[in-house]
Design an enzyme around this catalytic site. Structure first.
Site, PDB file in Angstrom:
ATOM      1  CD  GLU A 477      -3.032  -1.171   2.160  1.00 54.42           C
ATOM      2  OE1 GLU A 477      -2.531  -1.488   3.250  1.00 54.42           O
ATOM      3  OE2 GLU A 477      -4.248  -0.952   2.012  1.00 54.42           O
ATOM      4  CD  GLU A 497      -3.625  -6.380   4.082  1.00 56.61           C
ATOM      5  OE1 GLU A 497      -3.624  -7.091   3.048  1.00 56.61           O
ATOM      6  OE2 GLU A 497      -2.830  -5.455   4.261  1.00 56.61           O
TER       7      GLU A 497
END
Ligand code: NAD
Length: 655
Positions: A477, A497
């Site tokens: 990210e 995740e």
């Protein structure tokens, strides 16, 4: 990279240094020299033993194991080192002997062959005094067990060519080590901590037993000083090294006499402790902390090493739970002063701070900064956590960018990771467990964690992510918010995740679709199935701009990319974006792990809503809120708990 290395001295540490080199560079030719054939035989059988164990544990395959054992020879004849391009001396700690060895070496190897010594205490200036070509020599100080312990001090010897130190740092860094550059003083940096810590423990024996002292010390280290001395047969070493420090720097360093008369200490193993009466424990703790703080401020005042290296080295090489500068940071100022004043009274002469204590705390702990042709290269360095992001590291990167972004001499930035494995393994779980079941706190947490990323979105100067290995979760990210990405061929990206029962809340559900809309189905698979994206595929999708063969080429590529973007870089689209539909799939990851249908439903809803959001900011907000929602699911609790307990999560039970 070196091609033929000789290790001189096949005692406790020499063969371990050789084994580290052969496992990192299997093609390397290794020659082990000793005056004792028995020592050489033992070294070679240690090699075979290590390799067998690595095979049994699956750390090496047959082919790698065979390569490690190949091209290793032992000899008692120094002529065997003639063709070496690097000689590492690891013979008995004795100045006269080492000088004699270097004369033997220099008489045989080429003038540009590198010569380093593994001495733990003798300054390079002294051991290399008689060398004819000094520019190719310095100390490289390894720590036991050298095949596994990543720390290695590289000494800035005044006669050594600066390129030599740079080369050694580079070789170590690219072979999985943690090089720490230190000044050429007796005992360098880390042994000043270790030797004086042990010596102080021995000095305390008039107040407490070895077992009591180790028990108190276990609050600060994984294994107490007496336990380590037993393990390393270290008593004569402390006598030797502290005598050197005492002769050079003052009587307060004189070694405790008891080291001369004791062979093994009666103490407790790590994890065990004996009861220590409170007053006695406090006195021992004060002195042990006092010596750590005193040595730390001395090292920093004399710029023997940097505070970040000091703390990292203490934890990595010496097994401290926190480095001395972190201890100083985490205790009240008055407490640190009290401890130091007590030490000054009990141990007159020990170094005391030369500055305000707060002045020792201003430094970047988790990042390194280099300047290459006006480009600031920021290296994330948390080797113990594969460079994972946490609040402190995020703030350091942001502060650095803010410091330089208005500087006309700075063209832009590169962000890369330290070492050979990881760019960044994601965000630390950190404070997250305390936010389970608290939607607002979790959403705010992801907003807070985005402070660096939102800053990157608005920047004028280019920031290029240079992926030198895995970029996972929050690490990817971060990379996707940089204005361009370059990568080594071995790098890969993943968004794991959902396998933890949570969502990638700081941009991954939003940014890829607006930035690389043609790769949308790849990102669907990354988000929903934790599929890996390898560098080559990322290049073909346009996610990565260019590939490098290795890490040295990578940085040059990244710097060139910054320069190419100096006059402007693209921005992440603000407008809504069309998405391909989510194909129905079983709730399973690419590796076959069962996932939580609840988490997947939250993910899909957030991705779809974010794609339709009118602005990037609105889309990111949808991501933060979805992260908050995911924190309130039973799947998140199960995923995070399982992670803490190092087991696979059971999402079937929670839905
Ligand atoms: P050691 O006593 O176990 O081994 C020394 C070896 O050197 C012996 O095998 C000996 O036969 C050999 N030797 C002696 N004279 C020689 C010569 N002329 N030519 C070739 N070989 C010769 O010592 P060690 O613990 O392995 O330490 C070696 C060096 O590394 C020392 O300088 C020590 O301070 C340093 N060091 C050791 C450690 C450790 O954990 N053991 C850690 C850091 C640094």
């Amino acid at each position: 990279m070196p091609r033929h290395v000789a290790v001189i001295g096949a005692g406790a540490i020499g063969p371990d240094i050789g084994y580290y080199l052969k496992s990192a560079l299997p093609e390397l030719k290794l020659t082990i020299i000793d005056i004792s054939q028995a020592a050489i035989d033992a070294a070679l059988s240690r090699f075979a033993d290590y390799t067998r164990k690595a095979l049994a544990k699956g750390k090496m395959n047959q082919q790698q194991a065979a390569a490690v054992m190949l091209q290793v020879q032992g000899s008692t004849d120094y002529d065997a080192i003639k063709a070496c391009d690097w000689v590492i001396e690891a013979a008995t700690e004795n100045l006269t002997l080492k000088r004699r060895i270097f004369a033997e070496v220099e008489a045989r190897v080429a003038v540009d062959a590198v010569i380093t010594s593994n001495t733990s205490s003798l300054p390079a200036e002294r051991i290399f005094a008689e060398l004819r070509h000094k520019a190719r020599a310095t100390v490289t100080h390894f720590f036991a067990p050298a095949w596994r312990n990543p720390a290695v001090e590289v000494i800035e010897y005044s006669a050594a060519a600066p390129e030599l130190v740079a080369w050694l740092r580079w070789v170590f860094c690219n072979t999985g080590k943690l090089p720490l550059v230190t000044k050429d003083v007796p005992c360098f940096m880390l042994d000043r901590i270790f030797d004086n810590w042990c010596n102080e423990a021995a000095m305390l024996l008039d107040q407490a037993s070895a077992a009591e002292i180790d028990s108190v010390a276990s609050e600060l280290v994984h294994a107490g000083p007496f336990f380590v001395l037993n393990l390393a047969r270290g008593n004569p070493i402390i006598t030797e090294t502290n005598t050197l420090q005492a002769d050079e720097e003052g009587e307060h360093y004189r070694p405790a006499l008891i080291f001369r008369s004791v062979d093994q200490w009666l103490t407790v193993a790590p994890g065990k402790r004996v009861e220590v009466p409170a007053a006695k424990a406090a006195a021992v703790r004060d002195r042990l902390l006092g010596i750590l703080l005193s040595q730390a401020v001395d090292i920093l005042d004399r710029t023997i090493g940097t505070p970040a290296d000091l703390d990292l080295g203490c934890c990595t090489a010496l097994g401290f739970k926190a480095g001395p500068v972190a201890l100083l940071r985490d205790m009240p100022n008055t407490e640190a002063q009290r401890i130091l004043e007590r030490l000054a009274l009990e141990r007159p002469g020990m170094p005391m701070p030369q500055r305000e204590l707060s002045a020792y705390l201003r430094f970047e702990r988790h990042v390194l900064v280099d300047d290459l042709d006006g480009v600031k290269v920021i290296t994330l360095r948390r080797p113990e956590a594969l460079n994972a992001l946490h609040d402190e590291m995020t703030d350091e990167i942001l502060a650095l960018i803010r410091r330089y972004e208005d500087d006309p001499a700075v063209t832009g930035f590169v962000i890369t990771g330290y070492g050979t494995k990881a760019f960044c393994a994601g965000a630390d779980i950190g404070r997250f467990p305390s936010m389970l079941d608290n939607r607002d706190a979790a959403a705010q947490y992801s907003r807070d964690c985005s402070r660096l990323l939102v800053h990157l979105d608005a920047m004028q100067k280019p920031v290029v992510a240079a992926l030198n290995g895995m970029a996972l979760g929050g690490g990817f990210e971060l990379a996707m918010r940089c204005h361009a990405l370059v990568a080594t061929e071995q790098s890969w990206m993943q968004l794991p995740e959902v396998s933890l029962g949570i969502l990638p809340g700081i941009g991954a559900m939003v940014v890829p679709y607006r930035r690389w809309p043609l790769a949308a189905s790849t990102f669907h698979a990354m988000l929903r199935r934790c599929e890996k994206l390898k560098a080559r595929q990322a290049l073909s999708l346009g996610v990565v701009d260019a590939l490098a063969k290795d890490s040295s080429e990578l940085i040059a590529l990244a710097v060139a990319r910054v320069q190419a973007l100096a006059h402007g870089h693209g921005r992440i689209a603000d407008a809504p974006v069309a998405l391909p539909a989510f194909e129905p799939m079983a709730a399973k990851s690419a590796s076959g792990m069962a996932l939580s249908p609840t988490t997947l439903a939250l993910l899909e809803r957030a991705v779809q809503q974010a794609a339709q959001a009118p602005t990037l900011a609105a889309a990111l907000e949808i991501g933060y809120l979805a992260f908050g929602d995911s924190a309130c699911t039973a799947a998140a609790r199960e995923g995070i708990t399982a992670f803490g307990e190092r087991r696979a999560p059971d999402f079937a039970a929670v839905g």
